[in-house]
Write a protein that holds these residues in place. Structure first.
Motif, PDB file in Angstrom:
ATOM      1  N   ARG A 203      -2.795  -6.215  10.419  1.00 35.12           N
ATOM      2  CA  ARG A 203      -2.830  -6.702   9.035  1.00 35.12           C
ATOM      3  C   ARG A 203      -1.549  -7.441   8.664  1.00 35.12           C
ATOM      4  NH1 ARG A 203      -1.404  -4.397   3.902  1.00 35.12           N
ATOM      5  NH2 ARG A 203       0.078  -2.669   4.056  1.00 35.12           N
TER       6      ARG A 203
ATOM      7  N   PRO B  52       2.773   3.014  11.372  1.00 36.41           N
ATOM      8  CA  PRO B  52       1.872   3.927  10.662  1.00 36.41           C
ATOM      9  C   PRO B  52       2.524   4.261   9.321  1.00 36.41           C
ATOM     10  CG  PRO B  52       3.225   5.176  12.181  1.00 36.41           C
ATOM     11  CD  PRO B  52       3.679   3.731  12.278  1.00 36.41           C
ATOM     12  N   SER B  53       1.828   4.959   8.451  1.00 37.57           N
ATOM     13  CA  SER B  53       2.449   5.389   7.199  1.00 37.57           C
ATOM     14  C   SER B  53       3.653   6.283   7.538  1.00 37.57           C
ATOM     15  CB  SER B  53       1.432   6.127   6.338  1.00 37.57           C
ATOM     16  OG  SER B  53       0.785   7.131   7.091  1.00 37.57           O
TER      17      SER B  53
ATOM     18  N   THR C 204       0.846  -1.210   0.000  1.00 35.49           N
ATOM     19  CA  THR C 204       0.000   0.000   0.000  1.00 35.49           C
ATOM     20  C   THR C 204       0.876   1.252   0.000  1.00 35.49           C
ATOM     21  OG1 THR C 204      -0.157  -0.059   2.423  1.00 35.49           O
ATOM     22  CG2 THR C 204      -1.924  -1.147   1.176  1.00 35.49           C
TER      23      THR C 204
ATOM     24  N   HIS D 184       1.675  -5.072  12.144  1.00 36.29           N
ATOM     25  CA  HIS D 184       1.914  -5.887  10.938  1.00 36.29           C
ATOM     26  C   HIS D 184       2.443  -7.255  11.354  1.00 36.29           C
ATOM     27  CE1 HIS D 184       1.718  -1.772   9.522  1.00 36.29           C
ATOM     28  NE2 HIS D 184       1.512  -2.219   8.303  1.00 36.29           N
TER      29      HIS D 184
ATOM     30  N   ILE E 277      -1.021   0.550  13.337  1.00 39.46           N
ATOM     31  CA  ILE E 277      -1.382  -0.769  12.803  1.00 39.46           C
ATOM     32  C   ILE E 277      -0.251  -1.754  13.105  1.00 39.46           C
ATOM     33  CG2 ILE E 277      -1.831  -2.101  10.702  1.00 39.46           C
ATOM     34  CD1 ILE E 277      -3.232   0.295   9.516  1.00 39.46           C
TER      35      ILE E 277
ATOM     36  N   THR F 202      -8.688  -2.105  21.719  1.00 36.17           N
ATOM     37  CA  THR F 202      -8.684  -2.765  20.408  1.00 36.17           C
ATOM     38  C   THR F 202      -7.346  -2.545  19.723  1.00 36.17           C
ATOM     39  OG1 THR F 202      -9.612  -0.755  19.472  1.00 36.17           O
ATOM     40  CG2 THR F 202     -11.173  -2.510  20.028  1.00 36.17           C
TER      41      THR F 202
ATOM     42  N   PRO G 296      -9.572   6.967  14.850  1.00 31.98           N
ATOM     43  CA  PRO G 296      -9.226   8.316  15.263  1.00 31.98           C
ATOM     44  C   PRO G 296      -8.564   9.060  14.119  1.00 31.98           C
ATOM     45  CG  PRO G 296      -8.493   6.706  16.870  1.00 31.98           C
ATOM     46  CD  PRO G 296      -8.948   5.947  15.684  1.00 31.98           C
TER      47      PRO G 296
ATOM     48  N   PRO H  84      -3.814   5.394  17.345  1.00 31.96           N
ATOM     49  CA  PRO H  84      -3.149   4.089  17.419  1.00 31.96           C
ATOM     50  C   PRO H  84      -2.499   3.656  16.107  1.00 31.96           C
ATOM     51  CG  PRO H  84      -5.536   3.837  17.401  1.00 31.96           C
ATOM     52  CD  PRO H  84      -5.278   5.299  17.434  1.00 31.96           C
TER      53      PRO H  84
ATOM     54  N   ILE I 196     -14.268   4.041  16.333  1.00 37.96           N
ATOM     55  CA  ILE I 196     -14.016   5.039  15.290  1.00 37.96           C
ATOM     56  C   ILE I 196     -12.527   5.005  14.980  1.00 37.96           C
ATOM     57  CG2 ILE I 196     -15.911   6.675  15.644  1.00 37.96           C
ATOM     58  CD1 ILE I 196     -13.742   8.221  17.389  1.00 37.96           C
TER      59      ILE I 196
ATOM     60  N   ILE J 270      -9.745  -0.526   6.180  1.00 31.54           N
ATOM     61  CA  ILE J 270      -9.833  -0.904   7.610  1.00 31.54           C
ATOM     62  C   ILE J 270     -11.267  -1.283   7.929  1.00 31.54           C
ATOM     63  CG2 ILE J 270      -9.549  -0.141  10.004  1.00 31.54           C
ATOM     64  CD1 ILE J 270      -7.486   1.833   9.159  1.00 31.54           C
TER      65      ILE J 270
ATOM     66  N   ARG K 143     -12.295   2.675   6.977  1.00 31.75           N
ATOM     67  CA  ARG K 143     -11.514   3.433   5.975  1.00 31.75           C
ATOM     68  C   ARG K 143     -11.562   2.643   4.664  1.00 31.75           C
ATOM     69  NH1 ARG K 143      -5.140   4.460   6.928  1.00 31.75           N
ATOM     70  NH2 ARG K 143      -5.041   2.239   6.420  1.00 31.75           N
TER      71      ARG K 143
ATOM     72  N   ARG L 146       2.972  12.599  15.823  1.00 30.73           N
ATOM     73  CA  ARG L 146       1.614  12.036  15.844  1.00 30.73           C
ATOM     74  C   ARG L 146       1.049  12.115  17.256  1.00 30.73           C
ATOM     75  NH1 ARG L 146      -0.546   7.579  12.323  1.00 30.73           N
ATOM     76  NH2 ARG L 146      -2.023   6.315  13.476  1.00 30.73           N
TER      77      ARG L 146
ATOM     78  N   GLU M 159      -3.622   3.617   1.315  1.00 31.91           N
ATOM     79  CA  GLU M 159      -3.610   2.799   2.523  1.00 31.91           C
ATOM     80  C   GLU M 159      -4.683   1.702   2.493  1.00 31.91           C
ATOM     81  OE1 GLU M 159      -4.125   5.968   2.234  1.00 31.91           O
ATOM     82  OE2 GLU M 159      -2.374   7.008   3.014  1.00 31.91           O
ATOM     83  N   SER M 160      -4.473   0.697   3.356  1.00 30.25           N
ATOM     84  CA  SER M 160      -5.356  -0.471   3.403  1.00 30.25           C
ATOM     85  C   SER M 160      -6.798  -0.118   3.782  1.00 30.25           C
ATOM     86  CB  SER M 160      -4.808  -1.464   4.438  1.00 30.25           C
ATOM     87  OG  SER M 160      -4.765  -0.861   5.723  1.00 30.25           O
TER      88      SER M 160
HETATM   89  O1  TXA Z   1      -1.890   0.468   4.359  1.00 31.78           O
HETATM   90  C1  TXA Z   1      -1.822   0.815   5.542  1.00 31.78           C
HETATM   91  O2  TXA Z   1      -2.742   0.601   6.355  1.00 31.78           O
HETATM   92  C2  TXA Z   1      -0.530   1.518   5.978  1.00 31.78           C
HETATM   93  C3  TXA Z   1       0.620   0.533   5.855  1.00 31.78           C
HETATM   94  C4  TXA Z   1       1.937   1.086   6.362  1.00 31.78           C
HETATM   95  O3  TXA Z   1       0.280  -0.655   6.506  1.00 31.78           O
HETATM   96  N1  TXA Z   1      -0.646   2.017   7.322  1.00 31.78           N
HETATM   97  C5  TXA Z   1      -1.393   3.088   7.659  1.00 31.78           C
HETATM   98  O4  TXA Z   1      -1.251   3.457   8.973  1.00 31.78           O
HETATM   99  O5  TXA Z   1      -2.114   3.683   6.877  1.00 31.78           O
HETATM  100  P1  TXA Z   1      -1.784   4.835   9.578  1.00 31.78           P
HETATM  101  O6  TXA Z   1      -1.301   4.888  10.962  1.00 31.78           O
HETATM  102  O7  TXA Z   1      -1.367   5.937   8.698  1.00 31.78           O
HETATM  103  O8  TXA Z   1      -3.315   4.660   9.598  1.00 31.78           O
HETATM  104  C6  TXA Z   1      -3.869   3.731  10.496  1.00 31.78           C
HETATM  105  C7  TXA Z   1      -5.295   4.073  10.806  1.00 31.78           C
HETATM  106  C8  TXA Z   1      -5.416   5.360  11.584  1.00 31.78           C
HETATM  107  O9  TXA Z   1      -6.493   6.120  11.079  1.00 31.78           O
HETATM  108  C9  TXA Z   1      -5.727   4.855  12.975  1.00 31.78           C
HETATM  109  O10 TXA Z   1      -6.490   5.760  13.689  1.00 31.78           O
HETATM  110  C10 TXA Z   1      -6.488   3.568  12.690  1.00 31.78           C
HETATM  111  O11 TXA Z   1      -5.793   3.015  11.623  1.00 31.78           O
HETATM  112  N2  TXA Z   1      -6.405   2.649  13.842  1.00 31.78           N
HETATM  113  C11 TXA Z   1      -5.318   2.011  14.302  1.00 31.78           C
HETATM  114  N3  TXA Z   1      -5.628   1.306  15.411  1.00 31.78           N
HETATM  115  C12 TXA Z   1      -6.935   1.492  15.628  1.00 31.78           C
HETATM  116  C13 TXA Z   1      -7.875   1.054  16.623  1.00 31.78           C
HETATM  117  N4  TXA Z   1      -7.495   0.267  17.616  1.00 31.78           N
HETATM  118  N5  TXA Z   1      -9.139   1.469  16.534  1.00 31.78           N
HETATM  119  C14 TXA Z   1      -9.532   2.273  15.535  1.00 31.78           C
HETATM  120  N6  TXA Z   1      -8.716   2.742  14.571  1.00 31.78           N
HETATM  121  C15 TXA Z   1      -7.447   2.360  14.616  1.00 31.78           C
END
Ligand code: TXA
Ligand code: MG
Length: 327
Positions: free
Chosen positions: A117, A138-139, A31, A63, A61, A113, A226, A59, A224, A178, A191, A54, A175-176
């Protein structure tokens, strides 16, 4: 050092050494690039938050590289998650599940939670195996900014201060998907991404008789994502959307020079810059962030982007555009 260099085995063992000793490494995924830390080392996770600026409530992700790790780091995994994981992993699908005790509150921003992935990139899967524990990532961009889709983007974003595992250009570019999978018999897309709700339905069609789908925007889900409503994925320059040729002509009257990201034929003027997209959801997604970064780097005054059609298959791209546009 920025790009880790050497043969594949060497760079993986170097990256693994950095991660096992609490450092961070930018990792390739299908991604976008992630800024990875070892989930078993709190100081490593703190570094990610600091480097990205940040807010701690957002939170990360997690891997993983095997189904065993899914069950080690989350609990109460619904049957439909196993079906979807079998169909789409390794791949761009993230589940929000209840966390096990092995996941620290730092990774989840204090939530009970966890987002999990299995990314579809061989180097990163080998790296997670070599480290021996999942990587929180995270990204690899500063908070709120455009995600990186190649190693050069990460180097620019962090001024060469981060070690990068070079896995080339990302295949998907956004991004993936969700999904909230904390409910036993329903889920909700939090997402949108390249795996669409119809892809999910199709994968679950044999299971669906006992499975009440929660429609999107339903209020049943308590989770949600965040930051999902705030401005994200934004270039530094003002970003303006346009729908047709007459709108871009009007913009040309207002700005000296525009970086125009388009797929239709538009009026060409030598004061402007042009990035031609292909009118296809996956191709548009793959090049979107790269085009926005080039717009930022150009000497244009503003960036203008042609909206894709408001159709289901464009959902993920429309979501990113909506959040990257200037207010
Ligand atoms: O493709 C992707 O998902 C990329 C690659 C690197 O894996 N990662 C990514 O991470 O986009 P980030 O941190 O940019 O976005 C992760 C999203 C954020 O909006 C975060 O709030 C949500 O996932 N998230 C993470 N843990 C969560 C949780 N326990 N509950 C709700 N949302 C969560
Ligand atoms: Mg991000």
């Amino acid at each position: 050092m920025t790009l880790l260099s050497g043969g594949e085995e060497q760079i993986i063992s170097l990256a693994s050494l950095i991660l096992r000793s609490g450092g961070v490494v930018a990792i390739p995924t299908e991604t976008v690039y992630g800024l990875a830390g070892n989930i078993s080392i709190d100081s490593s996770i703190k570094k990610i938050y600091e480097l990205k600026n940040r807010p701690v409530g957002h939170p990360l992700i997690v891997h993983i590289e095997s189904m065993e790790q899914l069950h080690e780091y989350s609990i109460n995994v619904p049957r439909y998650v196993e079906i979807l994981a079998k169909r789409f992993w390794p791949g761009p699908l993230t589940f929000i599940l209840y966390k096990s005790d092995k996941v620290s509150n730092l990774v989840t921003g204090g939530h009970n939670t966890v987002a999990i992935r299995m990314p579809n990139h061989r180097l990163t899967l080998d790296l997670i195996k070599a480290v021996g524990s999942p990587l929180a990532a995270p990204s690899a961009n500063k908070f709120g900014r455009v995600s990186p889709t190649c190693p050069e983007h990460v180097i620019e974003e962090f001024n060469g201060l981060i070690d990068v595992l070079d896995g080339g250009e990302c295949e998907i570019g956004i991004e993936s998907t969700i999904i909230d999978a904390t409910m036993a018999d329903s889920y909700k897309i939090l997402r949108p991404g390249s795996i669409t709700s119809s892809d999910l339905d199709a994968a679950l069609k044999d299971y669906i008789n006992n499975f009440s789908l929660v429609p999107e925007k339903s209020s049943v889900s308590k989770v949600i994502a965040p930051g999902s409503c705030t401005r994200h994925y934004s270039p530094n320059k003002q970003l303006i959307g346009f729908n047709n040729c007459s709108e871009i002509i009007r913009l040309m009257d207002n700005y000296r020079s525009i970086y125009i990201i388009h797929y239709s034929d538009v009026l060409v003027h030598s004061d402007n810059f042009y990035y031609r997209m292909i009118k296809n959801p996956s191709q548009y997604a793959k090049h979107l962030y790269c085009a926005l970064r080039l717009g930022d780097k150009s000497s244009a005054q503003v960036i203008a982007i042609e909206f894709p059609p408001r159709e289901m298959e464009w959902n993920a791209v429309l979501d990113r555009l909506k959040r990257s546009l200037s207010a």
